[in-house]
Design an enzyme around this catalytic site. Sequence first.
Site, PDB file in Angstrom:
ATOM      1  N   PRO A   1       0.773  -1.294  -0.005  1.00  0.00           N
ATOM      2  CA  PRO A   1      -0.029  -0.098  -0.085  1.00  0.00           C
ATOM      3  C   PRO A   1       0.684   1.276  -0.261  1.00  0.00           C
ATOM      4  CG  PRO A   1      -0.848  -1.351   1.558  1.00  0.00           C
ATOM      5  CD  PRO A   1       0.363  -2.185   1.266  1.00  0.00           C
ATOM      6  N   GLY A   2       2.019   1.187   0.791  1.00  0.00           N
ATOM      7  CA  GLY A   2       2.838   2.493   0.748  1.00  0.00           C
ATOM      8  C   GLY A   2       4.266   2.353  -0.270  1.00  0.00           C
TER       9      GLY A   2
ATOM     10  N   ILE B   1      -2.523  -7.138  -5.811  1.00  0.00           N
ATOM     11  CA  ILE B   1      -1.854  -8.381  -6.425  1.00  0.00           C
ATOM     12  C   ILE B   1      -2.883  -9.197  -7.255  1.00  0.00           C
ATOM     13  CG2 ILE B   1      -0.861 -10.500  -5.555  1.00  0.00           C
ATOM     14  CD1 ILE B   1       0.613  -8.069  -4.797  1.00  0.00           C
TER      15      ILE B   1
ATOM     16  N   GLY C   1       8.940  -9.474 -17.810  1.00  0.00           N
ATOM     17  CA  GLY C   1       7.607  -9.164 -17.439  1.00  0.00           C
ATOM     18  C   GLY C   1       7.230  -8.030 -18.409  1.00  0.00           C
TER      19      GLY C   1
ATOM     20  N   GLY D   1     -19.997   5.866 -32.698  1.00  0.00           N
ATOM     21  CA  GLY D   1     -20.873   5.414 -31.356  1.00  0.00           C
ATOM     22  C   GLY D   1     -20.827   3.815 -31.037  1.00  0.00           C
TER      23      GLY D   1
ATOM     24  N   GLU E   1       4.169  -3.257 -13.820  1.00  0.00           N
ATOM     25  CA  GLU E   1       5.492  -3.781 -14.338  1.00  0.00           C
ATOM     26  C   GLU E   1       6.468  -2.525 -14.288  1.00  0.00           C
ATOM     27  OE1 GLU E   1       6.019  -7.072 -14.869  1.00  0.00           O
ATOM     28  OE2 GLU E   1       3.954  -7.620 -15.054  1.00  0.00           O
TER      29      GLU E   1
ATOM     30  N   GLU F   1       6.622   6.272 -16.573  1.00  0.00           N
ATOM     31  CA  GLU F   1       7.519   7.179 -16.011  1.00  0.00           C
ATOM     32  C   GLU F   1       8.830   6.654 -15.354  1.00  0.00           C
ATOM     33  OE1 GLU F   1       4.115   7.252 -14.940  1.00  0.00           O
ATOM     34  OE2 GLU F   1       3.501   9.071 -16.333  1.00  0.00           O
TER      35      GLU F   1
HETATM   36  C1  LIG Z   1      -4.479  -3.937 -12.018  1.00  0.00           C
HETATM   37  C2  LIG Z   1      -3.254  -3.966 -11.330  1.00  0.00           C
HETATM   38  C3  LIG Z   1      -2.723  -4.965 -11.339  1.00  0.00           C
HETATM   39  C4  LIG Z   1      -1.404  -5.151 -10.505  1.00  0.00           C
HETATM   40  N1  LIG Z   1      -0.772  -6.251 -10.408  1.00  0.00           N
HETATM   41  C5  LIG Z   1       0.563  -6.551  -9.631  1.00  0.00           C
HETATM   42  C6  LIG Z   1       0.780  -7.627  -9.010  1.00  0.00           C
HETATM   43  O1  LIG Z   1       0.538  -8.735  -9.739  1.00  0.00           O
HETATM   44  N2  LIG Z   1       1.978  -7.592  -8.283  1.00  0.00           N
HETATM   45  C7  LIG Z   1       2.692  -6.458  -7.663  1.00  0.00           C
HETATM   46  O2  LIG Z   1       3.590  -6.514  -7.059  1.00  0.00           O
HETATM   47  N3  LIG Z   1       2.145  -5.299  -8.183  1.00  0.00           N
HETATM   48  C8  LIG Z   1       0.921  -5.227  -8.831  1.00  0.00           C
HETATM   49  N4  LIG Z   1       0.322  -4.197  -9.233  1.00  0.00           N
HETATM   50  C9  LIG Z   1       1.142  -2.936  -9.008  1.00  0.00           C
HETATM   51  C10 LIG Z   1       1.600  -1.929  -9.846  1.00  0.00           C
HETATM   52  O3  LIG Z   1       3.071  -2.513 -10.059  1.00  0.00           O
HETATM   53  C11 LIG Z   1       1.856  -0.669  -9.180  1.00  0.00           C
HETATM   54  O4  LIG Z   1       0.702  -0.042  -9.207  1.00  0.00           O
HETATM   55  C12 LIG Z   1       2.857   0.368  -9.951  1.00  0.00           C
HETATM   56  O5  LIG Z   1       4.262  -0.283  -9.771  1.00  0.00           O
HETATM   57  C13 LIG Z   1       2.961   1.798  -9.417  1.00  0.00           C
HETATM   58  O6  LIG Z   1       3.023   2.027  -8.281  1.00  0.00           O
HETATM   59  P1  LIG Z   1       1.745   3.112  -7.432  1.00  0.00           P
HETATM   60  O7  LIG Z   1       0.277   2.273  -7.708  1.00  0.00           O
HETATM   61  O8  LIG Z   1       2.131   2.786  -5.732  1.00  0.00           O
HETATM   62  O9  LIG Z   1       1.984   4.163  -7.967  1.00  0.00           O
HETATM   63  P2  LIG Z   1       3.325   5.457  -7.221  1.00  0.00           P
HETATM   64  O10 LIG Z   1       4.570   4.827  -7.071  1.00  0.00           O
HETATM   65  O11 LIG Z   1       2.682   5.953  -6.077  1.00  0.00           O
HETATM   66  O12 LIG Z   1       3.174   6.411  -8.407  1.00  0.00           O
HETATM   67  C14 LIG Z   1       2.511   7.634  -8.642  1.00  0.00           C
HETATM   68  C15 LIG Z   1       2.725   8.364  -9.721  1.00  0.00           C
HETATM   69  O13 LIG Z   1       4.058   8.992  -9.582  1.00  0.00           O
HETATM   70  C16 LIG Z   1       5.049   8.487 -10.487  1.00  0.00           C
HETATM   71  N5  LIG Z   1       6.424   8.142 -10.020  1.00  0.00           N
HETATM   72  C17 LIG Z   1       6.614   7.790  -9.100  1.00  0.00           C
HETATM   73  N6  LIG Z   1       7.977   7.560  -8.765  1.00  0.00           N
HETATM   74  C18 LIG Z   1       8.739   8.618  -9.584  1.00  0.00           C
HETATM   75  C19 LIG Z   1       9.752   9.085 -10.231  1.00  0.00           C
HETATM   76  N7  LIG Z   1      10.885   8.701  -9.571  1.00  0.00           N
HETATM   77  N8  LIG Z   1      10.020   9.736 -11.253  1.00  0.00           N
HETATM   78  C20 LIG Z   1       8.852  10.066 -11.757  1.00  0.00           C
HETATM   79  N9  LIG Z   1       7.583   9.601 -11.457  1.00  0.00           N
HETATM   80  C21 LIG Z   1       7.560   8.833 -10.449  1.00  0.00           C
HETATM   81  C22 LIG Z   1       4.464   7.149 -11.006  1.00  0.00           C
HETATM   82  O14 LIG Z   1       4.764   7.023 -12.407  1.00  0.00           O
HETATM   83  C23 LIG Z   1       2.885   7.543 -11.117  1.00  0.00           C
HETATM   84  O15 LIG Z   1       2.606   8.062 -12.283  1.00  0.00           O
HETATM   85  C24 LIG Z   1      -1.065  -3.879 -10.169  1.00  0.00           C
HETATM   86  C25 LIG Z   1      -1.687  -2.683 -10.325  1.00  0.00           C
HETATM   87  C26 LIG Z   1      -2.748  -2.548 -10.971  1.00  0.00           C
HETATM   88  C27 LIG Z   1      -3.378  -1.440 -11.277  1.00  0.00           C
END
Ligand SMILES: Cc1cc2nc3c(=O)[nH]c(=O)nc-3n(C[C@H](O)[C@H](O)[C@H](O)COP(=O)(O)OP(=O)(O)OC[C@H]3O[C@@H](n4cnc5c(N)ncnc54)[C@H](O)[C@@H]3O)c2cc1C
Length: 380
Positions: free
Chosen positions: A127-128, A156, A240, A339, A362, A366
């Site tokens: 979450p964090g 996940i 991946g 449409g 993955e 960004e």
């Molecule tokens: C449908 C779905 C399935 C998923 N499945 C999996 C899974 O099976 N296993 C798993 O482990 N995870 C999974 N994920 C998680 C996914 O990998 C993360 O959502 C993703 O890595 C982004 O992390 P966050 O959502 O915490 O965004 P954040 O890291 O909070 O990012 C928020 C925004 O800030 C930008 N940002 C952050 N840091 C930087 C930087 N240094 N420079 C520029 N921009 C930046 C990001 O690009 C984004 O636009 C899944 C997500 C979704 C939506």
Amino acid sequence: MDFALTEEQSAIFDMAYGFGQDAIAPHARTWEAQGTIPKELWPQVGELGFGGLYVSEESGGAGLGRLDATLVFEALSMACPSVAAFLSIHNMCARMIDSFASDDFKARVLPDVLTMQTVLSYCLTEPGSGSDAVALKTRAERTNEGYALNGTKAFISGGGYSDAYVCMVRTGDAGAGGVSTVYVEDGTEGLSFGALEDKMGWRSQPTAQVQFDNCNISADNLIGEEGKGFKYAMMGLDGGRLNIAACSLGAAQTALTSTLNYMGERKAFGQPIDQFQGLQWRLADMEIELQAARVFLRQAAWKLDQGAPDATKFCAMAKKFVTEAGSKVVDQCLQLHGGYGYLADYGIEKLVRDLRVHQILEGTNEIMRVIVARDMLKNR
Ligand SMILES: Cc1cc2nc3c(=O)[nH]c(=O)nc-3n(C[C@H](O)[C@H](O)[C@H](O)COP(=O)(O)OP(=O)(O)OC[C@H]3O[C@@H](n4cnc5c(N)ncnc54)[C@H](O)[C@@H]3O)c2cc1C
């Protein structure tokens, strides 16, 4: 330099395409509505060797290269990118096990992974911590028997659905060197799941938090060595990323093909809409974009197969380029359907929704740019 697929590669593509059209495409919308993929599908997928695409042949896998694997995902996503992408995650985990786990562990786990009696999820995000994955906090404390896990994994794919979870957890201090990879079987005491996430796309895949509350696992469930888990997790991601890009490519190609046909049938102002030159140019632009995406993706996959020093940069570039090209194309295809593109029956709006997340996971696009720029700055 040879850009053609070999006979074997064409056969791999055709086999995946045929299976997708027969066993997945007719059900894709139903599974999306039901929010799940029937478990019975996976052993059929396993029979084709797709449960361990790049697990070595010595371990019983298909032993394919990364380029070969992208062909499978491109072809399967022509049926449904959500199902294809889910298979990619399983394969990423299978490869991690084959590459890093002990022989005993492999002997115990891999046979069912390969037949897909055991479906795997990859648990890195919390979450964090998403992009900053190394900030993960889920702890694995040493016990007499193994480890006690406490913490939560977020987003996940397959949470509450899969048979086992490949989890990156903290066994040591802050930073990458404090992360290890462990294997948690479904049904382990202390393992539970959050509510199903209500998502824009990939709706046939269940997504949920994976929670550990004093979840005790045996020491035998450590994959590889303590402290190397982050490295393992990142090595899985290069491939991946290619697969996710391939899923965008295949789905966008399907949308383009059906749009081309639709435009020949749909009339406006007394003629088929494919006779408007402005729209023909849009068709041409989409064709150019997807052909460029395909070549770039296959080059990146080839680099990963060769172990090229710039493979990670190329995988990141391809993931960013191809997923954005794919989303742009499916959005244009929706537009060209007018449409009708907005109606589920025409199959385009689902692809717009499914492909959007490929720019987020993955590693976000960004972060792909961060990887590319870092490499450029280092090597100037
Ligand atoms: C449908 C779905 C399935 C998923 N499945 C999996 C899974 O099976 N296993 C798993 O482990 N995870 C999974 N994920 C998680 C996914 O990998 C993360 O959502 C993703 O890595 C982004 O992390 P966050 O959502 O915490 O965004 P954040 O890291 O909070 O990012 C928020 C925004 O800030 C930008 N940002 C952050 N840091 C930087 C930087 N240094 N420079 C520029 N921009 C930046 C990001 O690009 C984004 O636009 C899944 C997500 C979704 C939506």
